[in-house]
Design a protein around this motif. Structure first.
Motif, PDB file in Angstrom:
ATOM      1  N   VAL A  55       0.862  -1.181   0.000  1.00 49.74           N
ATOM      2  CA  VAL A  55       0.000   0.000   0.000  1.00 49.74           C
ATOM      3  C   VAL A  55       0.898   1.231   0.000  1.00 49.74           C
ATOM      4  O   VAL A  55       1.725   1.392   0.899  1.00 49.74           O
ATOM      5  CB  VAL A  55      -0.931   0.038   1.228  1.00 49.74           C
ATOM      6  CG1 VAL A  55      -1.889   1.213   1.140  1.00 49.74           C
ATOM      7  CG2 VAL A  55      -1.678  -1.275   1.388  1.00 49.74           C
ATOM      8  N   SER A  57       1.560   5.470  -2.086  1.00 46.23           N
ATOM      9  CA  SER A  57       1.150   6.505  -3.051  1.00 46.23           C
ATOM     10  C   SER A  57       2.223   6.744  -4.111  1.00 46.23           C
ATOM     11  O   SER A  57       2.027   7.552  -5.010  1.00 46.23           O
ATOM     12  CB  SER A  57       0.853   7.812  -2.310  1.00 46.23           C
ATOM     13  OG  SER A  57       2.028   8.301  -1.695  1.00 46.23           O
ATOM     14  N   HIS A  74      -3.153   1.603  -4.396  1.00 49.27           N
ATOM     15  CA  HIS A  74      -2.673   2.984  -4.510  1.00 49.27           C
ATOM     16  C   HIS A  74      -3.440   3.881  -3.546  1.00 49.27           C
ATOM     17  O   HIS A  74      -4.661   3.833  -3.464  1.00 49.27           O
ATOM     18  CB  HIS A  74      -2.849   3.486  -5.937  1.00 49.27           C
ATOM     19  CG  HIS A  74      -2.399   4.897  -6.112  1.00 49.27           C
ATOM     20  ND1 HIS A  74      -1.081   5.241  -6.199  1.00 49.27           N
ATOM     21  CD2 HIS A  74      -3.098   6.054  -6.177  1.00 49.27           C
ATOM     22  CE1 HIS A  74      -0.982   6.552  -6.328  1.00 49.27           C
ATOM     23  NE2 HIS A  74      -2.202   7.068  -6.319  1.00 49.27           N
ATOM     24  N   GLN A  75      -2.691   4.710  -2.824  1.00 51.50           N
ATOM     25  CA  GLN A  75      -3.290   5.743  -1.982  1.00 51.50           C
ATOM     26  C   GLN A  75      -3.031   7.087  -2.657  1.00 51.50           C
ATOM     27  O   GLN A  75      -1.965   7.291  -3.254  1.00 51.50           O
ATOM     28  CB  GLN A  75      -2.675   5.748  -0.594  1.00 51.50           C
ATOM     29  CG  GLN A  75      -3.064   4.560   0.254  1.00 51.50           C
ATOM     30  CD  GLN A  75      -2.572   4.726   1.675  1.00 51.50           C
ATOM     31  OE1 GLN A  75      -1.384   4.816   1.900  1.00 51.50           O
ATOM     32  NE2 GLN A  75      -3.498   4.775   2.614  1.00 51.50           N
ATOM     33  N   ASP A  78       0.285   9.933   1.136  1.00 51.26           N
ATOM     34  CA  ASP A  78       0.723   9.264   2.363  1.00 51.26           C
ATOM     35  C   ASP A  78      -0.050   9.835   3.547  1.00 51.26           C
ATOM     36  O   ASP A  78       0.031  11.024   3.821  1.00 51.26           O
ATOM     37  CB  ASP A  78       2.224   9.497   2.606  1.00 51.26           C
ATOM     38  CG  ASP A  78       3.111   8.633   1.739  1.00 51.26           C
ATOM     39  OD1 ASP A  78       2.633   7.605   1.237  1.00 51.26           O
ATOM     40  OD2 ASP A  78       4.299   8.978   1.571  1.00 51.26           O
ATOM     41  N   THR A  79      -0.777   8.964   4.228  1.00 48.63           N
ATOM     42  CA  THR A  79      -1.520   9.410   5.408  1.00 48.63           C
ATOM     43  C   THR A  79      -1.177   8.561   6.623  1.00 48.63           C
ATOM     44  O   THR A  79      -1.911   8.578   7.601  1.00 48.63           O
ATOM     45  CB  THR A  79      -3.036   9.382   5.142  1.00 48.63           C
ATOM     46  OG1 THR A  79      -3.393   8.087   4.656  1.00 48.63           O
ATOM     47  CG2 THR A  79      -3.437  10.443   4.130  1.00 48.63           C
ATOM     48  N   ASP A  83      -3.600   4.207   8.211  1.00 46.95           N
ATOM     49  CA  ASP A  83      -4.495   4.344   7.055  1.00 46.95           C
ATOM     50  C   ASP A  83      -4.158   3.329   5.969  1.00 46.95           C
ATOM     51  O   ASP A  83      -5.058   2.783   5.325  1.00 46.95           O
ATOM     52  CB  ASP A  83      -4.445   5.764   6.493  1.00 46.95           C
ATOM     53  CG  ASP A  83      -5.233   6.757   7.316  1.00 46.95           C
ATOM     54  OD1 ASP A  83      -6.067   6.319   8.151  1.00 46.95           O
ATOM     55  OD2 ASP A  83      -5.020   7.964   7.148  1.00 46.95           O
ATOM     56  N   ALA A  84      -2.886   3.088   5.770  1.00 44.59           N
ATOM     57  CA  ALA A  84      -2.476   2.100   4.766  1.00 44.59           C
ATOM     58  C   ALA A  84      -2.975   0.710   5.146  1.00 44.59           C
ATOM     59  O   ALA A  84      -3.504  -0.035   4.308  1.00 44.59           O
ATOM     60  CB  ALA A  84      -0.957   2.106   4.609  1.00 44.59           C
ATOM     61  N   CYS A  87      -6.714   0.478   4.664  1.00 46.88           N
ATOM     62  CA  CYS A  87      -7.009   0.333   3.230  1.00 46.88           C
ATOM     63  C   CYS A  87      -6.878  -1.134   2.812  1.00 46.88           C
ATOM     64  O   CYS A  87      -7.759  -1.684   2.140  1.00 46.88           O
ATOM     65  CB  CYS A  87      -6.055   1.223   2.441  1.00 46.88           C
ATOM     66  SG  CYS A  87      -6.197   1.090   0.658  1.00 46.88           S
TER      67      CYS A  87
END
Length: 132
Positions: A55, A57, A74-75, A78-79, A83-84, A87
């Motif tokens: 995971v 970006s 794909h994100q 980057d959070t 969050d990854a 997801c």
């Protein structure tokens, strides 16, 4: 039950910032790419893992995962790791029942036998957590 390794990856040009006194941004990005490739090689050698998800970006990470034939999520940006992982968990929930393990992308001493051991000893219930 199926098993999955989730690998959250920070955008390469933002990674390894603590090494900024020693390495230029391009060198840190190259190191991060190498460490991701090494981690993916290790995970592909694990008998206990049936799916690997990266995971990130960063388009470079997507290219690496495509070369390995590994699932890429794909994100937009980057959070953070949480969050990854969320997801990836949502993705896994849509496709079945999975036991997952979160693996940092930069563990050069990680061995397939270590991961296989973890899957052997961890509880097989969805509501459990093992932290190492």
């Amino acid at each position: 039950m199926n098993s999955c390794a989730i690998v959250p990856v920070k955008k390469f040009n933002h990674s390894k910032s603590r090494l900024s006194l020693l390495l230029r941004e391009e060198e840190r990005a190259m190191l991060s790419r190498f460490l991701l490739e090494d981690t993916l090689n290790t995970l592909r050698s694990c008998r206990s893992i049936s799916k690997i998800i990266v995971v990130c970006s960063d388009p470079s990470a997507e290219e690496i995962t495509q070369n390995f034939g590994i699932e890429f999520l794909h994100q937009a940006k980057d959070t953070g790791v949480n969050d990854a992982v969320s997801c990836a968990d949502r993705f896994l929930d849509r496709i079945g029942t999975w036991i997952s393990i979160i693996i940092p992308c930069d563990l050069p001493l990680l061995l397939p036998k270590d991961i296989d051991f973890l899957f052997r000893v961890m509880p097989k219930r969805r509501s459990s957590v093992t932290i190492c």
